[in-house]
Design a protein around this motif. Structure first.
Motif, PDB file in Angstrom:
ATOM      1  N   UNK A 144      49.156  41.594  28.261  1.00 12.01           N
ATOM      2  CA  UNK A 144      49.017  43.001  27.313  1.00 12.01           C
ATOM      3  C   UNK A 144      47.529  43.434  27.428  1.00 12.01           C
ATOM      4  N   UNK A 145      46.727  43.585  28.243  1.00 16.75           N
ATOM      5  CA  UNK A 145      45.503  44.040  28.101  1.00 16.75           C
ATOM      6  C   UNK A 145      45.358  45.178  28.062  1.00 16.75           C
ATOM      7  N   UNK A 146      44.366  45.998  27.560  1.00 18.25           N
ATOM      8  CA  UNK A 146      44.119  47.450  27.370  1.00 18.25           C
ATOM      9  C   UNK A 146      43.712  47.869  28.703  1.00 18.25           C
ATOM     10  N   UNK A 147      42.908  47.097  29.453  1.00 21.36           N
ATOM     11  CA  UNK A 147      42.497  47.468  30.915  1.00 21.36           C
ATOM     12  C   UNK A 147      42.411  45.978  31.642  1.00 21.36           C
ATOM     13  N   UNK A 148      42.462  46.206  32.778  1.00 22.65           N
ATOM     14  CA  UNK A 148      42.204  44.984  33.647  1.00 22.65           C
ATOM     15  C   UNK A 148      42.649  45.200  35.167  1.00 22.65           C
ATOM     16  N   UNK A 149      42.767  44.160  35.888  1.00 20.01           N
ATOM     17  CA  UNK A 149      43.235  44.303  37.316  1.00 20.01           C
ATOM     18  C   UNK A 149      44.537  44.360  37.487  1.00 20.01           C
ATOM     19  N   UNK A 157      33.339  42.990  49.087  1.00 24.72           N
ATOM     20  CA  UNK A 157      32.354  44.125  48.723  1.00 24.72           C
ATOM     21  C   UNK A 157      33.186  44.705  47.403  1.00 24.72           C
ATOM     22  N   UNK A 158      32.357  45.067  46.296  1.00 20.28           N
ATOM     23  CA  UNK A 158      33.003  45.694  45.307  1.00 20.28           C
ATOM     24  C   UNK A 158      32.984  47.215  45.593  1.00 20.28           C
ATOM     25  N   UNK A 159      33.889  48.033  45.223  1.00 24.57           N
ATOM     26  CA  UNK A 159      33.767  49.482  45.091  1.00 24.57           C
ATOM     27  C   UNK A 159      33.593  49.891  43.698  1.00 24.57           C
ATOM     28  N   UNK A 160      33.900  51.247  43.617  1.00 28.62           N
ATOM     29  CA  UNK A 160      33.890  51.803  42.015  1.00 28.62           C
ATOM     30  C   UNK A 160      34.685  51.111  41.158  1.00 28.62           C
ATOM     31  N   UNK A 161      35.880  51.016  41.609  1.00 30.91           N
ATOM     32  CA  UNK A 161      37.231  50.546  40.673  1.00 30.91           C
ATOM     33  C   UNK A 161      37.799  49.276  41.392  1.00 30.91           C
ATOM     34  N   UNK A 162      37.556  49.038  42.736  1.00 25.55           N
ATOM     35  CA  UNK A 162      38.292  48.140  43.343  1.00 25.55           C
ATOM     36  C   UNK A 162      37.301  47.048  43.865  1.00 25.55           C
ATOM     37  N   UNK A 163      38.266  45.897  44.328  1.00 18.99           N
ATOM     38  CA  UNK A 163      37.860  44.836  44.982  1.00 18.99           C
ATOM     39  C   UNK A 163      38.673  44.180  45.976  1.00 18.99           C
ATOM     40  N   UNK A 164      38.338  44.055  47.248  1.00 19.45           N
ATOM     41  CA  UNK A 164      39.136  43.242  48.138  1.00 19.45           C
ATOM     42  C   UNK A 164      39.093  41.769  47.851  1.00 19.45           C
ATOM     43  N   UNK A 165      40.226  41.238  47.658  1.00 16.45           N
ATOM     44  CA  UNK A 165      40.218  39.526  47.742  1.00 16.45           C
ATOM     45  C   UNK A 165      40.830  39.249  48.932  1.00 16.45           C
ATOM     46  N   UNK A 174      46.603  33.151  55.934  1.00 18.36           N
ATOM     47  CA  UNK A 174      45.543  33.828  55.260  1.00 18.36           C
ATOM     48  C   UNK A 174      46.089  35.027  54.381  1.00 18.36           C
ATOM     49  N   UNK A 175      45.352  35.621  53.661  1.00 17.64           N
ATOM     50  CA  UNK A 175      45.776  36.735  52.993  1.00 17.64           C
ATOM     51  C   UNK A 175      44.881  37.666  52.234  1.00 17.64           C
ATOM     52  N   UNK A 176      45.470  38.851  51.874  1.00 17.48           N
ATOM     53  CA  UNK A 176      44.402  39.767  51.302  1.00 17.48           C
ATOM     54  C   UNK A 176      44.982  40.701  50.428  1.00 17.48           C
ATOM     55  N   UNK A 177      44.283  40.816  49.183  1.00 17.39           N
ATOM     56  CA  UNK A 177      44.976  41.595  47.981  1.00 17.39           C
ATOM     57  C   UNK A 177      43.981  42.857  47.757  1.00 17.39           C
ATOM     58  N   UNK A 178      43.982  43.956  47.482  1.00 16.61           N
ATOM     59  CA  UNK A 178      43.201  44.922  47.112  1.00 16.61           C
ATOM     60  C   UNK A 178      43.369  45.044  45.492  1.00 16.61           C
ATOM     61  N   UNK A 179      42.583  44.608  44.702  1.00 13.76           N
ATOM     62  CA  UNK A 179      42.277  44.576  43.131  1.00 13.76           C
ATOM     63  C   UNK A 179      41.901  45.809  42.669  1.00 13.76           C
ATOM     64  N   UNK A 180      42.469  46.661  41.738  1.00 13.26           N
ATOM     65  CA  UNK A 180      42.352  47.792  41.429  1.00 13.26           C
ATOM     66  C   UNK A 180      41.828  47.705  39.892  1.00 13.26           C
ATOM     67  N   UNK A 181      40.699  48.020  39.171  1.00  9.26           N
ATOM     68  CA  UNK A 181      40.677  48.040  37.628  1.00  9.26           C
ATOM     69  C   UNK A 181      41.404  49.126  36.916  1.00  9.26           C
ATOM     70  N   UNK A 182      42.132  49.036  36.032  1.00  8.89           N
ATOM     71  CA  UNK A 182      42.932  49.776  35.625  1.00  8.89           C
ATOM     72  C   UNK A 182      42.991  50.041  34.107  1.00  8.89           C
ATOM     73  N   UNK A 183      42.971  51.231  33.634  1.00  8.95           N
ATOM     74  CA  UNK A 183      43.173  51.633  32.348  1.00  8.95           C
ATOM     75  C   UNK A 183      44.933  51.507  32.154  1.00  8.95           C
ATOM     76  N   UNK A 228      43.073  54.301  37.418  1.00 11.29           N
ATOM     77  CA  UNK A 228      41.878  53.503  37.907  1.00 11.29           C
ATOM     78  C   UNK A 228      40.725  53.724  37.020  1.00 11.29           C
ATOM     79  N   UNK A 229      39.705  52.707  37.001  1.00  8.33           N
ATOM     80  CA  UNK A 229      38.770  53.226  36.004  1.00  8.33           C
ATOM     81  C   UNK A 229      37.458  52.138  36.857  1.00  8.33           C
ATOM     82  N   UNK A 230      36.002  52.417  36.522  1.00  9.88           N
ATOM     83  CA  UNK A 230      35.287  51.659  37.033  1.00  9.88           C
ATOM     84  C   UNK A 230      35.192  50.140  36.528  1.00  9.88           C
ATOM     85  N   UNK A 231      35.076  49.318  37.538  1.00 10.20           N
ATOM     86  CA  UNK A 231      35.041  47.991  37.178  1.00 10.20           C
ATOM     87  C   UNK A 231      33.920  47.623  36.187  1.00 10.20           C
ATOM     88  N   UNK A 232      34.090  47.089  35.196  1.00 11.22           N
ATOM     89  CA  UNK A 232      33.032  46.769  34.145  1.00 11.22           C
ATOM     90  C   UNK A 232      31.961  46.074  34.655  1.00 11.22           C
TER      91      UNK A 232
END
Length: 135
Positions: A52-57, A84-92, A107-116, A122-126
């Motif tokens: 239950x975070x207020x913000x996170x991935x 590479x880091x984007x404004x609010x996202x990160x590829x893993x 092999x796998x990929x997932x796009x992680x977005x930081x969110x409020x 979305x919001x900028x990655x801290x």
């Protein structure tokens, strides 16, 4: 174009009897759970509150390339790489290996977005997260 990747975490996950399906091999959905477990383990090393975070991935896309059939018993080694880091996202990126055996199972990929979480956008990655991902 070569994607930039940095190894950020390695998780070892036991293969359970119940992970197998009617065909006698590990079900394809379990590969996503292996990647999720590595991602959660990595996030815990960052000190993230995942309950239950207020913000996170959050994950907005996920894919897997199944290379070899996986069977019980054994232990999976899941290597997680950050791109590479984007404004609010990160590829893993993920490599799944069975301990004691050669080669990749998937092999796998997932796009992680930081969110409020309250605003549900979305919001900028801290900066403190960015610092942990810098070389």
């Amino acid at each position: 174009m070569e994607k930039k990747r940095k190894l950020v975490y390695v998780e070892r996950v036991p293969i359970r009897w119940g992970d197998m399906d009617a065909y006698g091999h590990v079900n394809n959905t379990v590969y996503f759970r292996f990647m999720e477990q590595a991602r959660v383990g990595w996030m815990a090393t960052l000190g993230l509150n995942l309950v239950a975070p207020e913000q996170g991935p959050v994950i907005v896309t996920a894919s897997c390339v199944f290379l070899k059939q996986l069977d019980y018993p054994g232990t999976m080694e899941v290597r997680m790489y950050a791109g590479d880091l984007g404004r609010s996202s990160l590829m893993s990126y993920y490599e799944l290996r069975k301990e004691g055996e050669e080669g990749l199972y998937a092999t796998g990929e997932a796009k992680i977005v930081w969110a409020d979480q309250r605003e549900r956008k979305s919001m900028p990655i801290p900066d403190w997260v960015r610092e942990k991902l810098r070389d």
